[in-house]
Design a protein around this motif. Structure first.
Motif, PDB file in Angstrom:
ATOM      1  N   GLN A  29      36.962  29.505  34.679  1.00  0.00           N
ATOM      2  CA  GLN A  29      36.217  30.698  35.065  1.00  0.00           C
ATOM      3  C   GLN A  29      37.111  31.937  35.081  1.00  0.00           C
ATOM      4  O   GLN A  29      36.621  33.056  34.939  1.00  0.00           O
ATOM      5  N   ARG A  30      38.400  31.743  35.261  1.00  0.00           N
ATOM      6  CA  ARG A  30      39.340  32.851  35.427  1.00  0.00           C
ATOM      7  C   ARG A  30      40.276  33.010  34.226  1.00  0.00           C
ATOM      8  O   ARG A  30      41.311  33.665  34.314  1.00  0.00           O
ATOM      9  N   ALA A  31      39.870  32.443  33.087  1.00  0.00           N
ATOM     10  CA  ALA A  31      40.723  32.418  31.902  1.00  0.00           C
ATOM     11  C   ALA A  31      40.887  33.770  31.226  1.00  0.00           C
ATOM     12  O   ALA A  31      41.707  33.912  30.317  1.00  0.00           O
ATOM     13  N   ASP A  32      40.133  34.787  31.673  1.00  0.00           N
ATOM     14  CA  ASP A  32      40.336  36.127  31.114  1.00  0.00           C
ATOM     15  C   ASP A  32      41.607  36.780  31.634  1.00  0.00           C
ATOM     16  O   ASP A  32      42.039  37.812  31.097  1.00  0.00           O
ATOM     17  N   ALA A  33      42.203  36.226  32.680  1.00  0.00           N
ATOM     18  CA  ALA A  33      43.498  36.738  33.140  1.00  0.00           C
ATOM     19  C   ALA A  33      44.501  36.653  31.993  1.00  0.00           C
ATOM     20  O   ALA A  33      44.457  35.722  31.177  1.00  0.00           O
ATOM     21  N   GLY A  34      45.409  37.625  31.939  1.00  0.00           N
ATOM     22  CA  GLY A  34      46.436  37.561  30.911  1.00  0.00           C
ATOM     23  C   GLY A  34      47.252  36.290  31.014  1.00  0.00           C
ATOM     24  O   GLY A  34      47.663  35.703  30.011  1.00  0.00           O
ATOM     25  N   LEU A  35      47.489  35.854  32.233  1.00  0.00           N
ATOM     26  CA  LEU A  35      48.168  34.592  32.507  1.00  0.00           C
ATOM     27  C   LEU A  35      47.681  34.070  33.849  1.00  0.00           C
ATOM     28  O   LEU A  35      47.577  34.835  34.812  1.00  0.00           O
ATOM     29  N   ASN A  71      36.280  36.981  42.639  1.00  0.00           N
ATOM     30  CA  ASN A  71      35.945  37.690  41.399  1.00  0.00           C
ATOM     31  C   ASN A  71      36.527  36.948  40.200  1.00  0.00           C
ATOM     32  O   ASN A  71      37.571  37.352  39.662  1.00  0.00           O
ATOM     33  N   PRO A  72      35.892  35.868  39.761  1.00  0.00           N
ATOM     34  CA  PRO A  72      36.433  35.131  38.612  1.00  0.00           C
ATOM     35  C   PRO A  72      36.552  35.992  37.364  1.00  0.00           C
ATOM     36  O   PRO A  72      37.395  35.747  36.510  1.00  0.00           O
ATOM     37  N   ASP A  73      35.698  37.038  37.284  1.00  0.00           N
ATOM     38  CA  ASP A  73      35.724  37.961  36.147  1.00  0.00           C
ATOM     39  C   ASP A  73      36.466  39.245  36.510  1.00  0.00           C
ATOM     40  O   ASP A  73      36.060  40.347  36.105  1.00  0.00           O
ATOM     41  N   LEU A  74      37.555  39.116  37.246  1.00  0.00           N
ATOM     42  CA  LEU A  74      38.265  40.295  37.759  1.00  0.00           C
ATOM     43  C   LEU A  74      38.682  41.250  36.651  1.00  0.00           C
ATOM     44  O   LEU A  74      38.589  42.474  36.810  1.00  0.00           O
ATOM     45  N   TYR A 116      34.602  28.201  45.914  1.00  0.00           N
ATOM     46  CA  TYR A 116      35.591  27.798  44.909  1.00  0.00           C
ATOM     47  C   TYR A 116      35.092  28.130  43.502  1.00  0.00           C
ATOM     48  O   TYR A 116      35.676  28.958  42.814  1.00  0.00           O
ATOM     49  N   THR A 117      33.986  27.529  43.116  1.00  0.00           N
ATOM     50  CA  THR A 117      33.445  27.784  41.773  1.00  0.00           C
ATOM     51  C   THR A 117      32.071  28.445  41.818  1.00  0.00           C
ATOM     52  O   THR A 117      31.418  28.584  40.785  1.00  0.00           O
ATOM     53  N   ASP A 118      31.614  28.854  43.016  1.00  0.00           N
ATOM     54  CA  ASP A 118      30.255  29.390  43.122  1.00  0.00           C
ATOM     55  C   ASP A 118      30.197  30.913  43.201  1.00  0.00           C
ATOM     56  O   ASP A 118      29.133  31.474  43.476  1.00  0.00           O
ATOM     57  N   TYR A 119      31.327  31.613  42.968  1.00  0.00           N
ATOM     58  CA  TYR A 119      31.273  33.076  42.904  1.00  0.00           C
ATOM     59  C   TYR A 119      30.809  33.486  41.512  1.00  0.00           C
ATOM     60  O   TYR A 119      31.435  33.120  40.508  1.00  0.00           O
ATOM     61  N   PRO A 120      29.713  34.255  41.408  1.00  0.00           N
ATOM     62  CA  PRO A 120      29.181  34.610  40.095  1.00  0.00           C
ATOM     63  C   PRO A 120      29.933  35.778  39.451  1.00  0.00           C
ATOM     64  O   PRO A 120      30.571  36.582  40.144  1.00  0.00           O
ATOM     65  N   ALA A 151      29.917  39.404  37.543  1.00  0.00           N
ATOM     66  CA  ALA A 151      29.097  40.614  37.741  1.00  0.00           C
ATOM     67  C   ALA A 151      27.965  40.631  36.711  1.00  0.00           C
ATOM     68  O   ALA A 151      28.126  40.186  35.569  1.00  0.00           O
ATOM     69  N   GLN A 152      26.818  41.118  37.109  1.00  0.00           N
ATOM     70  CA  GLN A 152      25.657  41.185  36.215  1.00  0.00           C
ATOM     71  C   GLN A 152      25.675  42.493  35.411  1.00  0.00           C
ATOM     72  O   GLN A 152      26.123  43.503  35.895  1.00  0.00           O
TER      73      GLN A 152
END
Length: 362
Positions: free
Chosen positions: A45-51, A324-327, A355-359, A361-362
């Motif tokens: 879910q957080r793979a958009d982080a640079g690392l 914010n998984p899509d931070l 843990y994994t239930d934060y959506p 942003a729409q």
């Protein structure tokens, strides 16, 4: 002008942006320190982080005394990490394994043995165990003849991390755990070659880093330090005299990157060093010229200015990535941030909740 959204290369690791996910212990592994399938979803879910810098991962049973934390010292753990690293890679992300020995901060009821430290000492406060909250125990001094085996454990963990699919490792040498305990004169009263002078106190850091480089290559090795300030009862009387030369030593070894967990006066979080001393990042920047990553409660605006100034090459965000998984996308579009529920930060008993239930942003 460099921005947070520009790519950066850390040794052999290409990072698509400079917004890194800091290590966050979440305690969703088994009692046997084996990662669980839900961790694959969480990290992906957080793979958009640079690392992504993984949660702290135990290098041995002796060094891992945190309940439901994962390890990487045996084959079962390695196999359980493989779907997690694959899930991150399938989403286009990069992930390194943070290698952890807790030193005097472990619970013997978890490890089965007395904690070890540079010198006989007891950490302040309490630790959560499977039997409930308990005061920290007195640690015994690590014997000289045990140090080669300790270093071998780090090297074995690094090799296992690469087998498990991690892009590299980060040596956890911060936050009052074993290597940090050796660095600071408040917890290191040794009179042998690992105590006394600053050079002696960072000898273990040097030898472990050399072992990691020998095991997997300098281009895959990073280090985390928390220069100056009291943290979990661990303190040094003159931090600049040990942390600045230690950083130069890491540069001389060719360490691919360095992360600093910076200090603040308020100590607003248990892992935040408490001090009114000036931050050492500017002095460390002078001697460590490979990529430098800073971490200490930065806002987006503060992070942007810090990277633009050249003081840091990237910024690691911790708690903001929990809710914010899509931070990265929220930063890019200047969207509101979600505040995470601290009651669900830790613990396998919470499962997916918090843990994994934060959506996104729409």
């Amino acid at each position: 002008m460099t921005t947070l959204f520009d790519p950066i290369q850390l040794g052999s690791i290409p990072c698509k942006n400079r917004i890194f996910m800091a290590p966050l212990t979440r305690a969703r592994a088994t009692k046997e320190a084996v990662p669980t399938p839900i961790m694959a979803e969480y990290y992906a879910q957080r793979a958009d982080a640079g690392l992504i810098i993984s949660e702290a991962v135990g290098i041995s049973r002796q060094g891992l005394g945190w309940i439901y934390a994962p390890g990487i010292w045996n084959d079962e753990q390695v196999e359980a990490w493989k779907p997690i690293t694959k899930a991150v890679h399938d989403k286009g992300g990069r992930i390194v394994c943070q290698l952890w020995h807790m030193g005097r901060m472990v619970a013997s009821s978890v490890t089965g043995e007395q904690p070890v430290a540079p010198s006989v000492s007891t950490a302040p406060g309490y630790i959560h165990t499977y039997e409930g909250k308990q005061p920290y125990e007195e640690a015994r001094a690590l014997r000289l003849d045990e140090i080669p085996g300790l270093i071998a454990d780090y090297a074995n963990a690094a090799r296992n991390a690469i087998k498990a699919g991690f892009d590299g490792v980060q040596l956890h040498a911060a936050n009052g755990y074993l290597i940090d305990e050796f660095l600071r004169d408040g917890t290191n009263q040794r009179t042998d070659q690992y105590g006394g002078s600053p050079e002696n106190r960072f000898r273990l850091l040097r030898e472990v880093t050399e072992a990691l480089i020998g095991a997997i290559g300098a281009e895959k090795v990073g280090v985390r330090l928390s220069p100056n300030g009291e943290i979990q009862g661990c303190i040094d009387s003159d931090p600049a005299t040990v942390f600045v030369p230690a950083a130069k030593m890491l540069q001389d070894l060719g360490t691919a990157w360095l992360e600093l967990r910076e200090s603040d006066a308020e100590g607003s979080f248990p892992m935040a060093p408490r001090t009114n001393q000036p931050k050492l990042a500017p002095e460390i920047r002078k001697v460590f010229t490979n990529p430098l990553v800073l971490n200490q409660g930065y806002t987006f605006e503060e992070a942007e200015k810090t990277v633009e100034s050249g003081l840091a090459n990237a910024i690691a965000f911790g708690r903001l990535f929990i809710g914010n998984p899509d931070l990265v996308e929220r930063f890019r579009k200047h969207l509101p941030l979600v505040e995470s529920d601290s009651h669900t930060w830790y613990g396998a008993w919470n499962g997916a909740k918090g843990y994994t239930d934060y959506p996104d942003a729409q």
